[in-house]
Design an enzyme around this catalytic site. Structure first.
Site, PDB file in Angstrom:
ATOM      1  N   ASP A 115       9.996   6.636  -0.994  1.00 53.15           N
ATOM      2  CA  ASP A 115       8.658   6.801  -1.562  1.00 53.15           C
ATOM      3  C   ASP A 115       8.238   8.256  -1.687  1.00 53.15           C
ATOM      4  OD1 ASP A 115       8.508   4.118  -1.798  1.00 53.15           O
ATOM      5  OD2 ASP A 115       6.810   3.823  -0.456  1.00 53.15           O
ATOM      6  N   ILE A 173       0.857  -1.190   0.000  1.00 51.76           N
ATOM      7  CA  ILE A 173       0.000   0.000   0.000  1.00 51.76           C
ATOM      8  C   ILE A 173       0.893   1.241   0.000  1.00 51.76           C
ATOM      9  CG2 ILE A 173      -1.783   1.259   1.245  1.00 51.76           C
ATOM     10  CD1 ILE A 173      -2.504  -1.490   2.533  1.00 51.76           C
ATOM     11  N   ASP A 233     -20.418  28.736 -23.919  1.00 53.25           N
ATOM     12  CA  ASP A 233     -21.205  29.884 -24.364  1.00 53.25           C
ATOM     13  C   ASP A 233     -20.445  30.607 -25.465  1.00 53.25           C
ATOM     14  OD1 ASP A 233     -23.357  29.601 -22.702  1.00 53.25           O
ATOM     15  OD2 ASP A 233     -22.480  30.762 -21.077  1.00 53.25           O
ATOM     16  N   ASN A 292      10.848   2.630   2.730  1.00 55.82           N
ATOM     17  CA  ASN A 292       9.604   3.245   2.267  1.00 55.82           C
ATOM     18  C   ASN A 292       9.549   4.740   2.590  1.00 55.82           C
ATOM     19  OD1 ASN A 292       8.696   0.813   1.281  1.00 55.82           O
ATOM     20  ND2 ASN A 292       7.448   0.310   3.082  1.00 55.82           N
TER      21      ASN A 292
END
Length: 1361
Positions: free
Chosen positions: A1193, A624, A668, A1189
């Protein structure tokens, strides 16, 4: 026969006629007896309280006989009406209005402090037995065509109510019930159009079976009304009976649902109505004479029981009363005459409603309050932020980290969760502001006429029927049907987005639909719009939630919250990662436990098993990417910041990414694709010469010139700005443009509008010079006051050097005006001017100046002005003076064709074309105009004032609660008399001027970029289809073979039909803002991602429903901005394209760091699985995994979030909303990159000298593997800056955040390996030597080569990442 209901007899038995059914026996009916209307609920009403009481035996099944009877009744009613009116007229002039003479009594009068019930009001009668005064029962005989028209509108809606969300069945039924009660019932119109009646019968049968979704079938109130109306039309209208007679018994059995209406769960009213209708059908039609055929077999006993119970309703020959008030339904009533509207709402223009009627009317209609959506509490909004799947996932990870005692990592995750919750709460809280802004639009007070007196009341107290007086500058308090106007202009920009004030006209508009574009509702005024000019008086016809503003409020509050594509994709990815984590945890734990059981004795396994489980959990956590939510949020926030600097303000964070996936941009035209400023493009004069204008949209009167355009090949010639330099045709044409005009150009900031004086001169070259009027060149700012079209005409005259003030200085004075209206399509003014400027005796001449639609102007002309010799006149203006010989030539067929050709050419170029003409008014000399007219507006106003005399009315009594309107008053007014000589006829044609709102600079290029990017641009405008198509072609929106349709065509199509249009139109012209929502949902139904622009309040529902709502920052209303996702601070289409590119960049960067994070984390997982499968010691400890990590990361991933866009980003097709974040190609890239890092790290680990577990040799091998893998991950951050492009083609300094992020991570890695205390005590790492760094260098080179190979393959295969 005992089981038969006693009242079911044969037809002839009911009529007292014992002859056979087929015998042609004449039925003689007694003459109807006219009697005063008693206050009985069973009475049948006619005009002036007269009821026609036919003998009960007059009911016959013979259609012709029944029609004759009804006709006789109607004739008798008419005679009674005439007599009653005469008596009423006589009494009216002799009435005393003392308290004892009250015309109405109230049965069971309530206490003084409670409102009287409307149902208790009954008319009283005089001693002579006749009624005096007008009551709710009074009606006049309306035209048959008008009644058929109203029924046909409702019939159309009966068939559309299921598919059209703008129509409610309740509204249709109320309208039909009102028409029946007050316009048909009582034999007023026994014969109506057969085709309409046939479709009405089908519509009622189709809608009388609706039931509520409950355990027991219960019919809805609307179904009961449809059933009731079916019976009443059966009684009243011959053609309806004929249409029903053509139905099969099975069709009636299925539709009537008599079994349900007589069942145990039915109400008494439903049972009575069912019995009455059975009696009518079995009596009128021989084919339906057996009632059992109309009922399902199993339900016949129950129906028979019901018929016995309500036998009286079989004999009654009528439908039972539904009960409740039948008041006029709330509707715009644009197709109703004022007289009819007053009668519908029982009111009067002179006295208004009586105050005592208001409480009961409020109880029926409700208060005039905008619907308020339930607002969630702050606590609930905060709680909602923690229910997102990814947030729940991160909380679960935090719990796992706490379980393995990694409290630092847990704290980091919780900080990410809290920050995300704060951002989400802030966005939701801001979105709620749209409803707050809407509630501020409620008008606090209203000027109302009640009891004959004008007063200011709280607008919440308004009810339909109130008479509201509108003054300049006031806001409209409810939806009104205008009854009287005096130069009334209302700014409806809050609804339509158009800043131009709308001229109002109370004339009715005949149409076969109850829905008309707001811009076409000239006879209505809408809540929260503002009176710009003039005054008026209107009838309140809609209040509260039924007003246009109320419908918008309901649409905004009721719009479902839709997740953006990136939110949906991240949720899917999160679920996938959870499954992967659980599988990985189970696999890893299983392998480790099996390995432990094989190598360790039973007594020493516990500690090893615990370590194996912790390691498996740590790896699961690695799957994860805990930085995903934080990095996504930060990336979007950075995108928001960049877009803000480029004039696109993002209100909802996910909209940044959503913009990148849009496939349709619905824009528009006015102000977005164009400049939003009208300017003169061409002047074509009657001698065939064309003139152009430079800087035509610049309001600065000192900039721009008029140019002569003989043909395209010649060089443009700039004309001078004096009388001697300009042709007569051009001068008089521009004079018409300037003087037949109510607008002006003024300097910004001035308290009072003072028009520019002095002839325009060239702009000074030096900055410090000033214009002739003393205004510094650089500080001069100008604004147009009035209609933009008329402002453009004023500017055109100023460019030529002849502003209004020039003619005013010559003594030209306006003395009369006929304002423009949509029927004539012409505006004209009358001016007088002195014959000689030196004349002091008042000798003058007069002339008419007119402008309007070219065809209308040309049709009113008898001549045209040919080329005028400059030497033949002292001044070009002398054309207007009286001459012995007329300069004009008669209009010929050849001239007519040349004008038509020029007009068509100009229209095809997107110009709005206006015709120009003049007429001289003959003068007898001495200042006296022929026909005896004086000059000056005062005399004209005096003529008008004499006409405006209010009609006399009955003074309302104290208890006259509903019936204040005088039924006999005729409110139709004659048209205003036009003074002789001033008529818009016998004009002299001068030429045509073409105006255009030019395209914005750069829009054409932006449209081209959109096409390359696979985005379809759709123009939506209220302009004419020719003008819109011309602009669309110029911009490249409408190409050869493209399609343009009008709003009226769009109204006829369902959402599904719109979605299936091939080719899909690129231009929607004459479209009301209401149609935008229909267009959005149609496109979304075919899987498109839609960006919708808008500025008016009416655009808010469509903007909110779109995937990306874009509001205009300058012209947009606060509500529209609050409902939008993005606000353009410059109202420029180019900014939308810039925002789309930024959105693609954001998603591309999100994809890059997702691929990067998953590649790195999967490398760790595969490494562990490989070692576990081969029975090797794991290369990392748990703490090493978490440290890797943290350092590898987040910093590089954050840097990827600000990566510049790759070249060719806007040449790719939009990313499909159905396509996930991870595609097959991106998954292959992740696997290839992670496996390459895994294998190289595993190779280094296996080549290292190894030893027992936790020995120095083993720890060094682990440290070496840690440094290799972490270095490869950091290098992968650099390589991930591009997905396809070679990294060597990217400027390494273009993303300095990447350099900083990788440097920070690398330093942290070095510290973890070399800093004492951190390396040995916490991370259990050993310092690595020089040979390790050589290995790291070699693996990095290999990684670069492999990465370049992957990108080469992606470029060649053009794989979708």
């Amino acid at each position: 026969m005992d089981d038969q209901p006693p009242i079911i007899k044969s037809e002839n038995e009911r009529l007292g006629n014992h002859a056979p059914v087929n015998q042609a026996t004449a039925v003689t009916s007694p003459e109807p007896v006219a009697a005063p209307l008693a206050p009985s609920s069973n009475s049948t009403h006619t005009s002036d309280h007269t009821v026609i009481q036919a003998h009960p035996q007059a009911f016959t099944t013979n259609v012709d006989d029944r029609t004759n009877i009804a006709t006789h009744a109607a004739d008798a009613s008419h005679d009674a009406l005439t007599a009653s009116q005469h008596q009423h007229h006589q009494a009216k002039n002799n009435l005393s209005f003392a308290a004892k003479d009250n015309l109405y009594e109230i049965d069971n009068a309530p206490a003084a402090d409670s409102p009287a019930s409307l149902t208790n009001i009954v008319p009283t009668t005089s001693a002579a037995g006749t009624n005096e005064g007008y009551s709710i029962y009074s009606n006049v005989k309306d035209g048959k065509v008008s009644i058929e028209h109203q029924i046909e509108i409702n019939v159309v809606d009966l068939f559309d109510v299921q598919s059209n969300k703008d129509i409610s069945l309740e509204e249709v039924m109320d309208s039909l019930r009102y028409v029946m009660e007050y316009r048909i019932k009582g034999g007023r119109y026994p014969s109506l159009d057969y085709d309409i009646m046939k479709r009405l019968a089908e519509g009622l049968l189709m809608n009388m079976g609706h039931s509520e979704k409950k355990r027991k079938i219960r019919l809805t109130e609307e179904a009961d009304v449809a059933f009731q109306l079916f019976g009443e039309f059966l009684l009243e209208v011959q053609e309806f009976r004929q249409a029903v007679g053509e139905k099969s018994v099975s069709d009636l059995r299925f539709a009537l649902k008599l079994d349900v209406r007589c069942g145990s769960g039915s109400t008494e009213q439903q049972q009575q109505a069912a019995v009455a209708l059975i009696a009518l059908l079995t009596t009128i039609y021989p084919q339906f004479s057996d009632w059992r055929e109309l009922v399902k077999g199993q339900a016949q006993p129950e129906v028979q029981k019901c018929m016995k119970q309500h036998a009286d309703f079989v004999k009654a020959e009528k439908m039972p009363e539904l009960g409740g008030l039948i008041l006029a339904p709330q509707a715009l009533c644009f197709d109703r005459r004022i007289k009819r509207c007053l009668k519908m709402f029982r009111t009067s223009l002179e006295t208004g409603l009586p105050s005592e009627a208001i409480p009961a009317l409020q109880e029926h209609y409700g208060r005039n309050i905008l619907p308020q959506a339930p607002r969630p509490s702050i606590a609930k909004m905060i709680f909602t932020q923690f229910t997102d799947f990814m947030i729940l996932l991160l909380l679960a990870v935090a719990i796992l980290l706490a379980a393995i005692e990694e409290y630092i990592s847990m704290a980091v995750l919780l900080i990410v969760v809290v920050l995300n919750a704060i951002i989400g709460f802030t966005q939701e809280y801001k979105a709620g502001k749209a409803l707050d802004a809407l509630s501020k639009l409620s008008v606090p007070v209203a000027q109302v006429l009640r009891d004959g007196k004008t007063s200011m009341i709280n607008s919440e107290e308004l009810v339909p029927g109130d008479i509201v007086i509108l003054e300049e500058g006031e806001s409209v308090p409810a939806d009104l049907r205008l009854a009287e106007v005096s130069q009334l202009e209302i700014i409806e920009s809050i609804l339509t987005g158009e800043s131009v004030a709308v001229n109002k006209d109370p004339k009715e508009i005949k149409t076969l639909t109850r829905k008309l574009p707001l811009g076409d509702c000239k006879g209505n005024a809408f809540m929260a719009t503002v009176v710009a000019k003039g005054r008026g008086k209107g009838i309140v016809v809609r209040t509260g939630k039924l007003t246009e503003m109320g419908k918008i409020s309901a649409a905004i509050s009721g719009a479902p919250k839709i997740l953006t594509p990136v939110q949906q994709k991240l949720a899917r990815l999160g679920k996938l990662l959870v499954v992967a984590a659980l599988v990985l945890c189970a696999v890893m734990a299983g392998i480790q436990v099996a390995y432990i059981q094989a190598r360790f004795p039973p007594g020493g396994r516990a500690h090893e098993v615990k370590e194996a489980i912790i390691t498996a959990i740590s790896l699961a956590v690695s799957v994860i990417p805990e930085g995903l939510v934080a990095v996504t949020t930060v990336t979007m926030a950075m995108g928001v910041r960049r877009m803000a600097t480029r004039k696109a303000i993002v209100r909802t964070l996910p909209a940044v990414e959503t913009l990148g996936s849009v496939t349709f941009i619905c824009s528009d035209k006015t102000g977005t694709l164009t400049e939003g400023k009208m300017g003169a493009a061409e002047l074509w004069t009657s001698d065939g010469v064309a003139y152009g204008f430079t800087e035509s949209t610049s309001l600065d009167p000192h900039k721009g010139d008029v140019t002569l355009k003989r043909n395209d090949s010649e060089e443009v010639q700039v004309l001078g700005k004096t009388l001697n330099d300009v042709p007569a045709q051009m001068l008089i044409s521009l004079m018409v443009s300037s003087l037949c005009n109510n607008s002006s150009v003024v300097q910004k900031g001035e308290d009072e509008a003072s028009e520019v004086s002095a002839v325009a001169v060239p702009v000074p070259a030096e900055d410090n010079e000033k214009y002739p009027d003393g205004i510094p060149a650089k500080s001069a700012e100008w604004k147009g006051v009035g209609d933009p079209t008329e402002v453009a005409l004023v500017v055109a005259a100023q460019k030529a050097g002849f502003p209004k003030s020039y003619f005013h200085d010559l003594g030209y004075t306006r003395i009369y005006e006929q304002a423009f209206d949509s029927e004539r399509k012409v505006m004209s003014v009358v001016y007088k001017a002195p014959l000689d400027r030196e004349d002091t005796k008042g000798n003058h001449f007069e002339f008419v100046l007119a402008k309007g639609a070219p065809e209308e102007i040309l049709n009113r002309c008898v001549g045209f002005l040919p080329t005028v010799n400059t030497g033949s006149l002292a001044s070009p203006l002398d054309v207007l003076k009286p001459h012995e010989h007329d300069l004009a030539q008669p209009v010929t067929e050849e001239f007519y064709d040349s004008v038509t050709e020029a007009s068509g050419r100009m229209a095809d170029n997107g110009l709005r074309v206006l015709g120009l003409a003049y007429k001289r008014v003959k003068v007898n000399g001495g200042g006296t105009v022929s026909s005896g007219l004086g000059d000056g507006l005062d005399d004209i106003n005096n003529i008008k004032d004499k006409k405006e005399v209010a009609a006399s009315t009955l003074k309302p009594t104290k208890l006259d609660m509903i019936t204040a309107a005088n039924a006999q008053q005729d409110d139709d007014e004659d048209d205003e008399e036009i003074p002789p000589g001033y008529a818009e006829s016998e004009l002299i044609f001068l030429g045509m001027i073409g105006l255009i709102d030019p395209a914005r600079a750069g829009v054409k290029e932006s449209v081209r970029i959109c096409k390359e990017a696979g985005i379809t641009v759709v123009m939506i405008t209220g302009d004419h289809i020719k003008t819109a198509s011309a602009i669309a072609k110029e911009l490249g929106i409408l190409e050869e073979g493209g399609r343009a349709i009008k709003g009226e065509e769009l109204d006829l199509l369902s959402e599904q039909a719109i979605a299936e249009l091939k080719p899909f139109p690129n231009v929607f012209a004459r479209v009301s803002p209401d149609n935008k929502l229909k267009l959005v949902t149609a496109l979304q139904s075919r899987g498109e991602s839609v960006a919708m622009t808008g500025d008016g309040v009416n655009d808010a529902p469509a903007i909110k429903a779109a995937n990306v709502g874009v509001a205009m920052g300058i012209a947009g209303t606060d509500i529209t901005k609050q409902a939008a996702d993005i606000v353009l601070s410059d109202d420029n289409f180019n900014t939308i394209v810039i925002a789309v590119e930024e959105g693609r960049r954001v998603f591309e960067n999100i994809l890059k760091f997702i691929v990067y994070l998953l590649s790195c984390n999967c490398a760790e997982i595969f490494l562990f699985l490989l070692c576990a499968a081969l029975g090797e010691e794991l290369p990392f400890t748990v703490i090493m995994i978490l440290w890797a990590n943290i350092i590898a990361d987040v910093p590089p991933a954050m840097a990827l979030g600000v990566e510049p866009a790759e070249p060719g980003l806007m040449r790719r097709q939009p990313r499909s909303a159905s396509r996930g974040i991870i595609t097959k190609a991106s998954l292959a890239v992740i696997l290839f990159q992670s496996l390459s890092m895994t294998l190289m790290t595993f190779g280094v680990y296996m080549m290292a000298e190894r030893g027992p577990k936790n020995s120095d040799m083993e720890l060094y091998a682990q440290s070496e593997a840690f440094c290799v893998l972490t270095s490869l991950q950091l290098l992968q951050g650099f390589l991930s800056r591009t997905m396809r492009t070679s990294v060597f083609k990217v400027n390494p300094m273009s993303n300095r955040w990447m350099i900083a992020g990788v440097a920070l991570s690398f330093v942290l890695m070095i510290m973890g390996d070399y800093v004492p205390g951190l390396n040995d005590k916490i991370l259990t790492l050993k310092p690595v030597g020089g040979m390790t760094w050589v290995k790291i260098l070699v693996t990095c080179v290999i990684q670069v080569i492999l990465s370049e190979f992957v990108k080469f393959v992606l470029r060649k295969t053009k794989a979708v990442i």
